[in-house]
Design an enzyme around this catalytic site. Structure first.
Site, PDB file in Angstrom:
ATOM      1  N   ASP A  34       0.906  -1.235   0.109  1.00  0.00           N
ATOM      2  CA  ASP A  34       0.124   0.035  -0.103  1.00  0.00           C
ATOM      3  C   ASP A  34       0.972   1.286   0.066  1.00  0.00           C
ATOM      4  O   ASP A  34       2.077   1.124   0.572  1.00  0.00           O
ATOM      5  CB  ASP A  34      -0.868  -0.156   1.236  1.00  0.00           C
ATOM      6  CG  ASP A  34      -2.223  -0.588   0.956  1.00  0.00           C
ATOM      7  OD1 ASP A  34      -2.493  -0.881  -0.138  1.00  0.00           O
ATOM      8  OD2 ASP A  34      -2.951  -0.679   1.927  1.00  0.00           O
ATOM      9  N   LYS A  56      -2.922   4.442  -3.587  1.00  0.00           N
ATOM     10  CA  LYS A  56      -2.711   5.656  -4.022  1.00  0.00           C
ATOM     11  C   LYS A  56      -1.364   6.288  -3.982  1.00  0.00           C
ATOM     12  O   LYS A  56      -0.698   6.300  -2.981  1.00  0.00           O
ATOM     13  CB  LYS A  56      -3.791   6.575  -3.370  1.00  0.00           C
ATOM     14  CG  LYS A  56      -5.151   6.756  -3.847  1.00  0.00           C
ATOM     15  CD  LYS A  56      -6.042   7.645  -3.147  1.00  0.00           C
ATOM     16  CE  LYS A  56      -7.363   7.138  -3.187  1.00  0.00           C
ATOM     17  NZ  LYS A  56      -8.255   7.759  -2.072  1.00  0.00           N
ATOM     18  N   MET A 168      -7.868   9.377   9.488  1.00  0.00           N
ATOM     19  CA  MET A 168      -8.658   9.858   7.974  1.00  0.00           C
ATOM     20  C   MET A 168      -9.288  10.985   8.280  1.00  0.00           C
ATOM     21  O   MET A 168     -10.353  11.293   7.704  1.00  0.00           O
ATOM     22  CB  MET A 168      -9.313   8.714   7.292  1.00  0.00           C
ATOM     23  CG  MET A 168      -8.457   7.468   6.927  1.00  0.00           C
ATOM     24  SD  MET A 168      -9.355   6.289   6.116  1.00  0.00           S
ATOM     25  CE  MET A 168      -9.968   5.368   7.589  1.00  0.00           C
TER      26      MET A 168
END
Ligand code: SAH
Length: 383
Positions: A34, A56, A168
């Site tokens: 990741d 990402k 987050m």
């Protein structure tokens, strides 16, 4: 037989990988990594292993979850062993459960190797224990990312009295904080945001809850960042923090009992030991019994550190001890002053409604204890 590992890589610092994780990385044929994982962990991967970046990166979309699972299955069915590396712990906001089920459903055994989750590591990286006796009996990990039906009940969370650790949360922080304030959380609740914890790029701000969004904006913090809210945040103690943002709010009272004739050095040493790494500036006032008010070393210690000295009568100290049977008692102190204890009751009396943070310590003729206010301390009455 192919095998799979679901590995937590921890918050960032490679040394925080578990030994199990390093062993699995060294054995894997294929490694899926990741974006949040520090690429330095790839030093433990076999030189001939295939490494696939699936998170990402640089603003590009992440690989869809279904594709990640499909890729893992393809390699596993080709009898290659697969290590799936995720940031922190794979089972904490890591979608590790989905990957585990998908592999187990087709009969592939998966070994889950846990990692240190950012919600513990990031506060700890700046000296915040997410639970602490007297300050917080628990911590809640919550995502700030979800919206709509899955939105956490911020109003309910505001009233738990427990530490809130938000993952987050950066994009919606102002909305989240509004909801917490509407739910009754005090605007001056100590809070902090920690970016890139345990990495060289680690930065943080600490501010009262209502000012946290502007402090984050002023400092330019970006994800990945953990937000921690609650009284434990007042324990943050990391050198090098810019003082305008993170100067500790003085929220502690230092209760002192001492022998006649102790020195300022003895008092300072005892205070520092009790503070355990917190700065002297975290103290709001020094408290003792009236009989010790004229002790010259105590007065000098207060003057040197610009601290008010507050004193309490024998009757007040006795009432406090009667109300709290667990506080330490001493027959020697009883014989000398007419009460069986001084430092703990005085620390508590100076912090009305507060709790004992550091119980009685006896050091070189001085006894010290530290209490903390529940939130905003009332002004002490100087001598
Ligand atoms: N499984 C991960 C969490 C993944 S969700 C874990 O257990 O830690 C991603 C969020 O984790 C980020 O948005 C951020 O809130 C937090 N995070 C991950 N690594 C971090 C780090 N090094 N410093 C601060 N926050 C981090």
């Amino acid at each position: 037989m192919s095998r799979a590992w679901l590995i937590g890589a921890g918050p960032g610092d490679v040394e925080l990988l578990t030994i199990k994780a390093v062993r699995a990385l060294a054995a894997a044929d294929v490694v899926l990594i990741d974006a949040l994982v520090n690429p330095d962990v790839l030093q433990f991967v076999r030189p001939d292993a295939r490494v696939l970046h699936v998170g990402k990166r640089g603003g590009h979309a992440s690989t869809p979850q279904a594709d990640i699972i499909a890729t893992m299955l393809t390699h596993l069915q080709a009898r290659r062993s697969v290590a799936r590396l995720k940031g922190g712990d794979p089972f904490v906001f890591g979608r590790g459960g989905e990957e585990l089920l998908a592999l187990q459903n087709v009969g592939i055994p998966v070994e889950v190797i846990h990692g240190i989750t950012a919600g513990v590591a990031a506060p700890a990286a700046i000296g915040i224990p997410i639970t602490h006796r007297g300050l917080s009996q628990g911590a809640i990990f919550v995502t700030g990312h979800s919206a709509g039906d899955e939105e956490p009940d911020w109003h309910a969370l505001a009233s738990t009295g427990l530490t809130l650790v938000i993952y987050m949360g950066m994009h919606r922080l102002a909305t989240i904080i509004d909801a917490l304030l509407q739910g009754g959380m005090a605007p001056d609740t100590p809070s902090a945001a920690i970016q890139s914890a345990t990495l060289p790029s680690q930065r943080h701000v600490a501010a009262p809850l209502a000012q946290l969004p502007s402090a984050i904006a002023d400092a330019g913090l970006k994800p990945p960042t953990i937000v921690v809210i609650g009284d434990v945040t007042s324990l943050a103690a990391v050198p090098g923090v810019s003082p305008d943002i993170a100067a500790p709010t003085p929220t502690l009272t230092l209760g002192i009992g001492c022998r006649s004739g102790v020195t300022v050095d003895q008092i300072r040493s005892a205070a520092l030991v009790a503070l355990g790494g917190r700065p002297l500036q975290a103290i709001r006032c020094v408290a003792t019994i009236e009989a010790k008010a004229q002790e010259s070393a105590l007065k000098t210690f207060c003057v040197e550190n610009d601290l008010p000295l507050v004193t309490f009568s024998v009757a007040e100290v006795r009432d406090c001890l009667d109300a709290q049977p667990t506080l330490a008692r001493s027959t020697a102190v009883q014989d000398h002053l007419g009460v069986p204890g001084v430092c703990e009751p005085c620390a508590l009396l100076a912090a009305p409604g507060g709790t004992l943070l550091v119980p009685k310590l006896m050091l070189d003729g001085v006894t010290v204890a530290i209490a903390t206010y529940p939130s905003t301390p009332p002004a002490p009455t100087p001598l």
